[in-house]
Enzyme design. Structure first.
Site, PDB file in Angstrom:
ATOM      1  N   GLY A 132     -20.830  -2.876   5.450  1.00 29.82           N
ATOM      2  CA  GLY A 132     -19.962  -3.493   4.442  1.00 29.82           C
ATOM      3  C   GLY A 132     -19.153  -2.486   3.661  1.00 29.82           C
ATOM      4  O   GLY A 132     -18.309  -2.869   2.846  1.00 29.82           O
ATOM      5  N   THR A 133     -19.401  -1.217   3.914  1.00 24.31           N
ATOM      6  CA  THR A 133     -18.662  -0.183   3.174  1.00 24.31           C
ATOM      7  C   THR A 133     -17.178  -0.293   3.497  1.00 24.31           C
ATOM      8  O   THR A 133     -16.797  -0.472   4.657  1.00 24.31           O
ATOM      9  CB  THR A 133     -19.185   1.221   3.556  1.00 24.31           C
ATOM     10  OG1 THR A 133     -20.578   1.251   3.290  1.00 24.31           O
ATOM     11  CG2 THR A 133     -18.473   2.307   2.775  1.00 24.31           C
ATOM     12  N   HIS A 188     -11.664  -5.232  -9.728  1.00 21.78           N
ATOM     13  CA  HIS A 188     -13.041  -4.786  -9.499  1.00 21.78           C
ATOM     14  C   HIS A 188     -13.528  -3.933 -10.666  1.00 21.78           C
ATOM     15  O   HIS A 188     -12.736  -3.473 -11.486  1.00 21.78           O
ATOM     16  CB  HIS A 188     -13.146  -3.980  -8.193  1.00 21.78           C
ATOM     17  CG  HIS A 188     -13.132  -4.846  -6.970  1.00 21.78           C
ATOM     18  ND1 HIS A 188     -11.961  -5.280  -6.397  1.00 21.78           N
ATOM     19  CD2 HIS A 188     -14.144  -5.378  -6.222  1.00 21.78           C
ATOM     20  CE1 HIS A 188     -12.241  -6.043  -5.347  1.00 21.78           C
ATOM     21  NE2 HIS A 188     -13.565  -6.121  -5.215  1.00 21.78           N
ATOM     22  N   LYS A 200     -15.619   1.406  -8.692  1.00 23.07           N
ATOM     23  CA  LYS A 200     -15.140   1.261  -7.303  1.00 23.07           C
ATOM     24  C   LYS A 200     -14.307   2.479  -6.896  1.00 23.07           C
ATOM     25  O   LYS A 200     -13.395   2.895  -7.595  1.00 23.07           O
ATOM     26  CB  LYS A 200     -14.334  -0.029  -7.146  1.00 23.07           C
ATOM     27  CG  LYS A 200     -13.931  -0.278  -5.707  1.00 23.07           C
ATOM     28  CD  LYS A 200     -13.602  -1.740  -5.440  1.00 23.07           C
ATOM     29  CE  LYS A 200     -13.153  -1.977  -4.017  1.00 23.07           C
ATOM     30  NZ  LYS A 200     -14.180  -1.656  -3.015  1.00 23.07           N
ATOM     31  N   THR A 203     -11.168  -6.182   0.998  1.00 28.10           N
ATOM     32  CA  THR A 203     -10.864  -7.618   1.058  1.00 28.10           C
ATOM     33  C   THR A 203      -9.363  -7.863   0.876  1.00 28.10           C
ATOM     34  O   THR A 203      -8.760  -8.674   1.599  1.00 28.10           O
ATOM     35  CB  THR A 203     -11.657  -8.360  -0.045  1.00 28.10           C
ATOM     36  OG1 THR A 203     -13.031  -8.007   0.088  1.00 28.10           O
ATOM     37  CG2 THR A 203     -11.492  -9.855   0.053  1.00 28.10           C
TER      38      THR A 203
END
Ligand SMILES: NC(=O)C1=CN([C@@H]2O[C@H](COP(=O)(O)OP(=O)(O)OC[C@H]3O[C@@H](n4cnc5c(N)ncnc54)[C@H](O)[C@@H]3O)[C@@H](O)[C@H]2O)C=CC1
Ligand SMILES: O=C(O)C1=N[C@H](C(=O)O)C[C@H](O)C1
Length: 234
Positions: free
Chosen positions: A71-72, A131, A135, A142
């Protein structure tokens, strides 16, 4: 299922909690560079670390024959390399810029909207992502997935971060304290604005999706998508 967690930060810890609740066990967790030894035991590895370490971690899992869910974000220029390695090793691999069910449904809504809006040239499309302050990458993975789908149906040349150039698709990236992940697609004309918004209330959706992906990889070989895992039709 015996799970190895490669990356044990905000996501690794949330995945551990949900995996244990679902009856899985966590046989290994690493928050930094690690040796290969643990792989013999794990049925799958779930990788949420940093843009700099993802490729190395995915490679280690594939070379050890362990199914890998990654998921990175922020490393995708090497995606094809990882696909080639997976094929060479006859392994199993899923990457998703976002593992949550809601966002994967949102991706389909975005595709539909992009097709519907294509002839209506008076609307200018943009993508905004918000975010948390820690981050590392911008724009979010996304937002890039959303933008790439829009570009298939739009005359704009490419996506660009914080641009005012009309021929490029603007992705606005904002960083605010404790925001888990918000994505907004806006179609704006002089008359009105149409907005589509997804807002994550916690990290549990991402974590649950990653566990579903690891379960899906059991006894499978190949490269898969989150839409396949969730049975969402393209
Ligand atoms: N695809 C998705 O659904 C989601 C993706 N993400 C992405 O996942 C990644 C991690 O996010 P968070 O957990 O929020 O970050 P975080 O910063 O809280 O945790 C990352 C962890 O990885 C560790 N790490 C660093 N180098 C490592 C290495 N070589 N091997 C193993 N671990 C290492 C760090 O020490 C830290 O504990 C980011 O790229 C983020 O964008 C985050 C949420 C959802
Ligand atoms: O870093 C995060 O937190 C998130 N990263 C992913 C991304 O870059 O799209 C997914 C989610 O939005 C949370």
């Amino acid at each position: 299922m015996k799970i190895a967690l490669l990356g044990y930060g905000k996501m690794g810890k949330t995945i551990e909690k949900l995996a244990l609740e679902k009856g899985h066990s966590v046989v290994y967790k690493s928050a930094s560079d690690f040796e290969k030894g643990f792989f013999d035991e794990a049925d799958a590895a779930i990788e949420f670390s940093s843009p700099e370490s993802a490729v190395k971690n995915i490679s280690k899992a594939l070379e050890a024959g362990i199914p890998i869910v990654c998921g990175t974000t922020g490393w995708l220029e090497k995606y094809d390399e990882m696909v080639n390695l997976c094929e060479k090793r006859n392994g199993s691999f899923i990457y998703a810029s976002n593992f949550s069910v809601g966002v994967n449904l949102f991706f389909s809504i975005n595709e539909y909207a992009a097709k519907l809006m294509a002839p209506w040239k008076e609307y200018n499309v943009s993508v905004e992502e918000i975010h948390h302050l820690e981050k590392k990458d911008a724009p979010s993975g996304t937002a890039i997935t959303i933008a790439e789908e829009i570009l298939k149906h739009n005359d704009k040349k490419n996506w660009k971060l914080n641009t005012s150039e009309e021929n490029n698709l603007n992705i606005i990236a904002k960083r605010e304290e404790d925001v888990k992940g918000t994505h907004i697609v806006s179609y704006e004309s002089s008359i009105d604005t149409i907005s589509l918004k997804h807002e994550a209330h916690s990290r549990e959706g991402f974590a649950l999706g990653a566990i579903l992906a690891a379960e899906y990889l059991k006894n499978k070989k190949g490269i898969f998508t989150m839409k396949e895992v969730l049975g969402i039709k393209e």
